[in-house]
Design a protein around this motif. Structure first.
Motif, PDB file in Angstrom:
ATOM      1  N   GLU A  62       1.009  -1.355   0.154  1.00 58.64           N
ATOM      2  CA  GLU A  62       0.109  -0.032  -0.136  1.00 58.64           C
ATOM      3  C   GLU A  62       0.912   1.346   0.008  1.00 58.64           C
ATOM      4  O   GLU A  62       0.489   2.170  -0.766  1.00 58.64           O
ATOM      5  CB  GLU A  62      -0.950  -0.035   1.183  1.00 58.64           C
ATOM      6  N   GLU A  63       1.820   1.352   0.840  1.00 62.92           N
ATOM      7  CA  GLU A  63       2.836   2.600   0.865  1.00 62.92           C
ATOM      8  C   GLU A  63       3.461   2.306  -0.489  1.00 62.92           C
ATOM      9  O   GLU A  63       3.751   3.799  -1.052  1.00 62.92           O
ATOM     10  CB  GLU A  63       4.019   2.462   1.803  1.00 62.92           C
ATOM     11  N   ILE A  64       4.100   1.622  -1.272  1.00 65.63           N
ATOM     12  CA  ILE A  64       4.471   1.765  -2.450  1.00 65.63           C
ATOM     13  C   ILE A  64       3.661   2.069  -3.261  1.00 65.63           C
ATOM     14  O   ILE A  64       4.075   3.104  -4.363  1.00 65.63           O
ATOM     15  CB  ILE A  64       5.203   0.368  -2.896  1.00 65.63           C
ATOM     16  N   ALA A  65       2.398   1.604  -3.474  1.00 65.93           N
ATOM     17  CA  ALA A  65       1.311   2.373  -4.452  1.00 65.93           C
ATOM     18  C   ALA A  65       1.130   3.659  -4.033  1.00 65.93           C
ATOM     19  O   ALA A  65       0.934   4.386  -5.132  1.00 65.93           O
ATOM     20  CB  ALA A  65      -0.016   1.296  -4.067  1.00 65.93           C
ATOM     21  N   ARG A  66       0.993   4.134  -2.717  1.00 65.52           N
ATOM     22  CA  ARG A  66       0.681   5.482  -2.630  1.00 65.52           C
ATOM     23  C   ARG A  66       1.957   6.079  -3.292  1.00 65.52           C
ATOM     24  O   ARG A  66       1.833   7.359  -3.654  1.00 65.52           O
ATOM     25  CB  ARG A  66       0.710   5.732  -1.137  1.00 65.52           C
ATOM     26  N   TRP A  67       3.175   5.700  -2.811  1.00 63.09           N
ATOM     27  CA  TRP A  67       4.544   6.601  -3.505  1.00 63.09           C
ATOM     28  C   TRP A  67       4.279   6.661  -5.123  1.00 63.09           C
ATOM     29  O   TRP A  67       4.650   7.767  -5.462  1.00 63.09           O
ATOM     30  CB  TRP A  67       5.618   5.892  -2.993  1.00 63.09           C
ATOM     31  N   ARG A  68       3.987   5.576  -5.635  1.00 56.55           N
ATOM     32  CA  ARG A  68       4.220   5.496  -7.298  1.00 56.55           C
ATOM     33  C   ARG A  68       2.797   6.529  -7.588  1.00 56.55           C
ATOM     34  O   ARG A  68       3.283   7.372  -8.800  1.00 56.55           O
ATOM     35  CB  ARG A  68       3.721   4.239  -7.643  1.00 56.55           C
ATOM     36  N   MET A  69       1.912   6.560  -6.956  1.00 58.52           N
ATOM     37  CA  MET A  69       0.598   7.366  -7.279  1.00 58.52           C
ATOM     38  C   MET A  69       1.005   9.057  -7.052  1.00 58.52           C
ATOM     39  O   MET A  69       0.884   9.885  -7.937  1.00 58.52           O
ATOM     40  CB  MET A  69      -0.413   7.181  -6.368  1.00 58.52           C
ATOM     41  N   GLU A  70       1.904   9.163  -6.279  1.00 61.30           N
ATOM     42  CA  GLU A  70       2.350  10.647  -5.829  1.00 61.30           C
ATOM     43  C   GLU A  70       3.309  11.010  -6.867  1.00 61.30           C
ATOM     44  O   GLU A  70       3.550  12.184  -7.495  1.00 61.30           O
ATOM     45  CB  GLU A  70       3.071  10.543  -4.309  1.00 61.30           C
ATOM     46  N   LYS A  71       4.347  10.054  -7.111  1.00 62.11           N
ATOM     47  CA  LYS A  71       5.617  10.368  -8.061  1.00 62.11           C
ATOM     48  C   LYS A  71       4.902  10.348  -9.462  1.00 62.11           C
ATOM     49  O   LYS A  71       5.336  11.187 -10.323  1.00 62.11           O
ATOM     50  CB  LYS A  71       6.470   9.272  -7.830  1.00 62.11           C
ATOM     51  N   TYR A  72       4.319   9.085  -9.870  1.00 66.45           N
ATOM     52  CA  TYR A  72       3.927   9.113 -11.291  1.00 66.45           C
ATOM     53  C   TYR A  72       2.605   9.174 -11.697  1.00 66.45           C
ATOM     54  O   TYR A  72       2.130   9.215 -13.054  1.00 66.45           O
ATOM     55  CB  TYR A  72       4.342   7.717 -11.733  1.00 66.45           C
TER      56      TYR A  72
END
Length: 75
Positions: A62-72
């Protein structure tokens, strides 16, 4: 389908009957393939370790998905 393994001398004898251009093209192809970088794939554990911060657990999916959403802007 697999090819039979042929020793170097057998290959060299076969290639001797080729034209110089064909031999050179083969040599260049062998060099090109030998020089191509081959990066080994990290194991799951190694990849997980790359994401981890010492003293903290690895990030959750979930954290990785959130980071990807924020970045890309991806999900």
């Amino acid at each position: 389908m697999t090819s039979p393994i042929v020793d170097r001398e057998t290959i060299l004898r076969a290639v001797q009957s080729w034209s110089s251009d064909e031999q050179l093209a083969l040599a260049q192809e062998i060099i090109r393939r030998a020089a191509a970088p081959t990066a080994p794939h990290a194991s799951f554990e190694e990849a997980l370790g790359m994401l981890a911060t010492p003293g903290r657990p690895a990030p959750s999916d979930e954290e990785i998905a959130r980071w990807r959403m924020e970045k890309y802007g991806e999900k």
